[in-house]
Write an enzyme that holds these catalytic residues in place. Structure first.
Site, short mmCIF file in Angstrom:
data_model
loop_
_atom_site.label_atom_id
_atom_site.label_comp_id
_atom_site.label_asym_id
_atom_site.label_seq_id
_atom_site.Cartn_x
_atom_site.Cartn_y
_atom_site.Cartn_z
N ASP A 7 0.86 -1.17 0.00
CA ASP A 7 0.00 0.00 0.00
C ASP A 7 0.91 1.23 0.00
O ASP A 7 2.13 1.11 -0.15
CB ASP A 7 -0.98 -0.03 1.17
CG ASP A 7 -0.33 0.18 2.54
OD1 ASP A 7 0.91 0.28 2.63
OD2 ASP A 7 -1.08 0.26 3.53
N CYS A 64 3.30 -3.02 4.10
CA CYS A 64 2.45 -1.89 4.46
C CYS A 64 3.14 -1.18 5.61
O CYS A 64 4.32 -1.41 5.85
CB CYS A 64 1.00 -2.31 4.76
SG CYS A 64 0.73 -3.27 6.25
N THR A 66 2.85 -1.46 8.94
CA THR A 66 3.29 -2.40 9.97
C THR A 66 3.43 -3.82 9.45
O THR A 66 4.06 -4.65 10.09
CB THR A 66 2.29 -2.45 11.13
OG1 THR A 66 1.03 -2.92 10.63
CG2 THR A 66 2.13 -1.09 11.80
N HIS A 97 9.26 -24.10 9.60
CA HIS A 97 8.19 -24.74 10.37
C HIS A 97 6.80 -24.55 9.80
O HIS A 97 5.92 -25.39 10.05
CB HIS A 97 8.20 -24.21 11.81
CG HIS A 97 9.40 -24.66 12.58
ND1 HIS A 97 9.46 -24.55 13.95
CD2 HIS A 97 10.59 -25.19 12.20
CE1 HIS A 97 10.63 -25.01 14.38
NE2 HIS A 97 11.33 -25.39 13.33
N HIS A 132 6.40 -30.88 11.00
CA HIS A 132 5.92 -29.56 10.60
C HIS A 132 4.93 -29.68 9.43
O HIS A 132 3.98 -28.90 9.34
CB HIS A 132 7.10 -28.65 10.23
CG HIS A 132 8.11 -28.55 11.33
ND1 HIS A 132 7.83 -27.96 12.54
CD2 HIS A 132 9.38 -29.01 11.40
CE1 HIS A 132 8.90 -28.05 13.32
NE2 HIS A 132 9.85 -28.68 12.65
#
Length: 150
Positions: A7, A64, A66, A97, A132
């Site tokens: 963004d 973005c 965060t 994992h 996993h």
């Protein structure tokens, strides 16, 4: 090919990341945005996630402010395991994992140098499988339960 999108709050770091990836000889498909003008992160999270889910692109990178909103959006697409990483340890674990297929980064959280280290780790780490793999299959079963898998 690596799908990439951001963004407005991740646009500047996205430009740096594209240059970084291309200098390493990797092909990049840019899903936008193309400026710092305000846009809605779900649009770009969805576009990159659909490219990875359909196998048009091998992996994806989303940016973005965060990394939170854009990763939440991407994770709504069946088959996507987008991991928000703030350091290379998280990137390594997300691949080993969780078999993460999209990396999310926050431009307001990490700078270019840390982002490049995270990306390099993410792209060069293999999924370990084994126990996993069983856990990743359980994630797929959750998608199936809610009728959101392909």
């Amino acid at each position: 090919m690596i799908a990439i999108g951001s963004d407005h709050a991740g646009y500047l770091l996205k430009a740096d990341i594209i240059k970084f990836l291309e200098e390493k000889g990797l092909q990049v498909k840019d899903f936008g945005t193309n400026s710092c003008n305000s846009v809605d992160y779900p649009d770009f999270g969805q576009a990159v996630a659909e490219a990875v889910s359909s196998k048009e692109c091998e992996k994806g990178i989303l940016i973005c402010g965060t990394g939170i909103g854009i990763s939440i959006s991407a994770n709504k697409v069946p088959g996507i395991r987008a991991a928000l990483c703030t350091d290379s340890y998280m990137a390594r674990m997300s691949r080993q994992h969780n078999d993460a297929n999209i990396l999310a980064i926050g431009e307001r959280v990490v700078g270019p140098g840390v982002a490049f280290d995270i990306i390099e780790t993410f792209l060069n780490t293999e999924f370990l499988g084994g126990r996993h793999g069983n856990r990743v299959n359980k994630i797929s079963n959750i998608e199936k339960k809610y009728n959101i898998s392909k």
